[in-house]
Design an enzyme around this catalytic site. Structure first.
Site, PDB file in Angstrom:
ATOM      1  CG  MET A  54     -54.821   8.797   8.295  1.00  0.00           C
ATOM      2  SD  MET A  54     -55.654  10.382   8.573  1.00  0.00           S
ATOM      3  CE  MET A  54     -56.127  10.806   6.924  1.00  0.00           C
ATOM      4  CB  ALA A  55     -56.449   2.367  10.479  1.00  0.00           C
ATOM      5  N   GLY A  78     -52.319  14.129   6.496  1.00  0.00           N
ATOM      6  CA  GLY A  78     -53.302  13.196   7.038  1.00  0.00           C
ATOM      7  C   GLY A  78     -54.619  13.876   7.314  1.00  0.00           C
ATOM      8  CB  CYS A 105     -49.424   2.015  14.494  1.00  0.00           C
ATOM      9  SG  CYS A 105     -51.080   1.991  15.205  1.00  0.00           S
ATOM     10  CD  GLN A 114     -48.661   1.893   7.268  1.00  0.00           C
ATOM     11  OE1 GLN A 114     -49.682   1.809   7.938  1.00  0.00           O
ATOM     12  NE2 GLN A 114     -47.874   2.947   7.296  1.00  0.00           N
ATOM     13  CG  ASP A 152     -49.586  18.872  13.949  1.00  0.00           C
ATOM     14  OD1 ASP A 152     -50.404  17.940  13.962  1.00  0.00           O
ATOM     15  OD2 ASP A 152     -48.998  19.282  14.979  1.00  0.00           O
ATOM     16  CG  ASN A 172     -47.156  12.603   8.659  1.00  0.00           C
ATOM     17  OD1 ASN A 172     -47.236  11.825   9.598  1.00  0.00           O
ATOM     18  ND2 ASN A 172     -48.221  13.178   8.136  1.00  0.00           N
ATOM     19  CE  LYS A 184     -47.505   8.047   8.162  1.00  0.00           C
ATOM     20  NZ  LYS A 184     -48.005   7.668   9.494  1.00  0.00           N
ATOM     21  CG  HIS A 235     -46.353  11.641  12.884  1.00  0.00           C
ATOM     22  ND1 HIS A 235     -47.374  10.941  13.469  1.00  0.00           N
ATOM     23  CD2 HIS A 235     -46.538  12.942  13.239  1.00  0.00           C
ATOM     24  CE1 HIS A 235     -48.147  11.773  14.152  1.00  0.00           C
ATOM     25  NE2 HIS A 235     -47.661  12.987  14.024  1.00  0.00           N
TER      26      HIS A 235
HETATM   27  C1  LIG Z   1     -57.662   7.928  12.190  1.00  0.00           C
HETATM   28  C2  LIG Z   1     -56.193   7.759  11.924  1.00  0.00           C
HETATM   29  C3  LIG Z   1     -55.721   6.543  11.470  1.00  0.00           C
HETATM   30  C4  LIG Z   1     -54.360   6.367  11.210  1.00  0.00           C
HETATM   31  N1  LIG Z   1     -53.923   5.176  10.704  1.00  0.00           N
HETATM   32  C5  LIG Z   1     -52.625   5.049  10.314  1.00  0.00           C
HETATM   33  C6  LIG Z   1     -52.188   3.866   9.650  1.00  0.00           C
HETATM   34  O1  LIG Z   1     -52.941   2.929   9.371  1.00  0.00           O
HETATM   35  N2  LIG Z   1     -50.869   3.819   9.305  1.00  0.00           N
HETATM   36  C7  LIG Z   1     -49.994   4.852   9.576  1.00  0.00           C
HETATM   37  O2  LIG Z   1     -48.805   4.762   9.238  1.00  0.00           O
HETATM   38  N3  LIG Z   1     -50.400   5.958  10.190  1.00  0.00           N
HETATM   39  C8  LIG Z   1     -51.682   6.099  10.542  1.00  0.00           C
HETATM   40  N4  LIG Z   1     -52.109   7.260  11.106  1.00  0.00           N
HETATM   41  C9  LIG Z   1     -51.163   8.376  11.276  1.00  0.00           C
HETATM   42  C10 LIG Z   1     -51.192   9.309  10.045  1.00  0.00           C
HETATM   43  O3  LIG Z   1     -50.752   8.623   8.890  1.00  0.00           O
HETATM   44  C11 LIG Z   1     -50.282  10.546  10.261  1.00  0.00           C
HETATM   45  O4  LIG Z   1     -48.976  10.108  10.486  1.00  0.00           O
HETATM   46  C12 LIG Z   1     -50.738  11.385  11.451  1.00  0.00           C
HETATM   47  O5  LIG Z   1     -52.127  11.586  11.448  1.00  0.00           O
HETATM   48  C13 LIG Z   1     -50.023  12.749  11.441  1.00  0.00           C
HETATM   49  O6  LIG Z   1     -50.313  13.432  10.256  1.00  0.00           O
HETATM   50  P1  LIG Z   1     -51.420  14.631  10.220  1.00  0.00           P
HETATM   51  O7  LIG Z   1     -51.069  15.569  11.322  1.00  0.00           O
HETATM   52  O8  LIG Z   1     -51.258  15.228   8.850  1.00  0.00           O
HETATM   53  O9  LIG Z   1     -52.742  13.995  10.447  1.00  0.00           O
HETATM   54  C14 LIG Z   1     -53.448   7.445  11.416  1.00  0.00           C
HETATM   55  C15 LIG Z   1     -53.937   8.662  11.879  1.00  0.00           C
HETATM   56  C16 LIG Z   1     -55.295   8.839  12.135  1.00  0.00           C
HETATM   57  C17 LIG Z   1     -55.781  10.188  12.613  1.00  0.00           C
END
Ligand SMILES: Cc1cc2nc3c(=O)[nH]c(=O)nc-3n(C[C@H](O)[C@H](O)[C@H](O)COP(=O)(O)O)c2cc1C
Length: 335
Positions: free
Chosen positions: A18-19, A230, A101, A71, A207, A205, A143, A173
């Site tokens: 997560m960025a 995440g 993304c 990544q 939720d 991935n 991903k 995801h």
């Molecule tokens: C703040 C934020 C930054 C994210 N940055 C990236 C990233 O850099 N690379 C990526 O593949 N996914 C990124 N994601 C997506 C997450 O890796 C993940 O796929 C998404 O949040 C769904 O998972 P979760 O429901 O468990 O949060 C980001 C998500 C959030 C909320």
């Protein structure tokens, strides 16, 4: 146990990249609390931008827990291959490609990277092939999302392309780009991917909230080899050890209030140490430093259900020392 090429992970539960979140400190903390791997947040494949302090701070470091996965995001196959080679040379042990993304800065019409690439399966194939070729025996993972929009979902086709091009694992995801983050992720696409691309590990991935029943359902329904978490890990790195214990019987320490308090405090202290050490010579140091520190505070206040009227003072503290001691005071008062 989940195996990605030559790496056998200590747990099938992975931290999602997560960025602006999964910095070095975050990755260390979740690994310590049971995440089997924590991929770096996405970094550019434009090597000319590598000089920036922001990118430098995002890179995995050699003393980080193995396997170190980084990544990359980009759009041109040759540029991405060159970047992958560079990151391997500086210590990456796994290269992950971002086809998920959704944000305009990445997937908009100017960049056409991240999830926008799902509209161009040929380009996806070229990128993966070139990166796999460039990295030699360093595994490449992907991903991605289930497609650009509901009517063009192509998760299974992308999985087959990836499998054939030599990808070592896929994390999916369960949303399209068009879905952004709207409720809820779906798991049927992940199940289909697992059915049709069964020669490589598939990681589910979207939720995953941390309760045992839901996690067990997703594993059973999709037959995925692992889960990627995440947002549910914000201020809750112990989510990994809790689920490791309930799902797989991996022994864990008891997660008491005191234990959480100690982790919260350690997380904040580590952020201050890391950014102070890494950025002390840079004029812009304070932006990411304060930003990360304040995020950490907010995450733990929320996850530990702490309400305090000291919050504004906490977030506006003038020095790391002041912030840490105020945070300690708040945590202790809430015990
Ligand atoms: C703040 C934020 C930054 C994210 N940055 C990236 C990233 O850099 N690379 C990526 O593949 N996914 C990124 N994601 C997506 C997450 O890796 C993940 O796929 C998404 O949040 C769904 O998972 P979760 O429901 O468990 O949060 C980001 C998500 C959030 C909320």
């Amino acid at each position: 146990m989940l195996k990605i090429a030559q790496y056998t992970l200590s747990s099938p539960l992975l931290q999602a990249p997560m960025a602006g979140v999964t910095d070095r400190v975050y990755r260390d903390i979740v690994r310590e609390h049971g995440a089997g791997m924590a991929t770096s947040e996405m970094v550019t494949s434009q090597l000319s931008l590598l000089k920036t302090q922001k990118t430098q701070l995002r890179l995995p470091q050699l003393d980080e827990c193995s396997p170190r996965s980084i990544q990359i995001v980009g759009t041109d196959p040759d540029t991405m291959a060159e970047a992958a080679r560079h990151y391997v040379n500086i210590g990456a042990e796994i290269i992950d490609i971002n086809f998920g993304c959704p944000v305009k800065k990445v997937a908009g019409s100017k960049q056409l990277a991240g999830s926008a690439l799902l509209k161009d399966e040929q380009k996806v194939e070229q990128i993966i092939s070139r990166v796999v070729e460039a990295t030699g025996n360093i595994p490449v993972t992907v991903k991605y999302r289930t497609g650009w929009c509901q009517s063009t979902r192509n998760a299974v086709r992308i999985a087959k392309i990836a499998e054939q091009a030599g990808v070592a694992a896929l994390a999916l995801h369960g949303r399209t780009r068009e879905d952004k983050y709207k409720p809820y992720a779906e798991y049927e696409s992940i199940r289909q991917v697992k059915k049709h691309a069964n020669s490589i590990p598939i990681i589910a991935n979207g939720d995953i909230a941390g309760d045992e029943e839901q996690a067990r359902f997703i594993l059973d329904y999709t037959q995925a080899d692992g889960l990627m978490i995440g947002r549910a890990s914000f201020g809750r790195p112990w989510i990994f050890s809790e689920l490791n214990h309930s799902l797989f019987g991996i022994p864990t320490k008891e997660i008491t209030w005191q234990y959480k308090r100690d982790i919260a405090l350690k997380h904040l202290e580590s952020v201050h140490d890391f950014y102070r050490d890494s950025t002390s010579h840079h004029a812009k140091a304070t932006t990411s430093h304060t930003g990360f520190a304040n995020k950490v505070i907010n995450w733990y206040l929320l996850s530990m259900s702490i309400q305090t009227n000291l919050r504004p003072r906490l977030l506006k503290s003038r020095t790391p020392g002041e912030q840490i001691s105020l945070f300690k005071e708040v945590l202790d008062a809430a015990a």
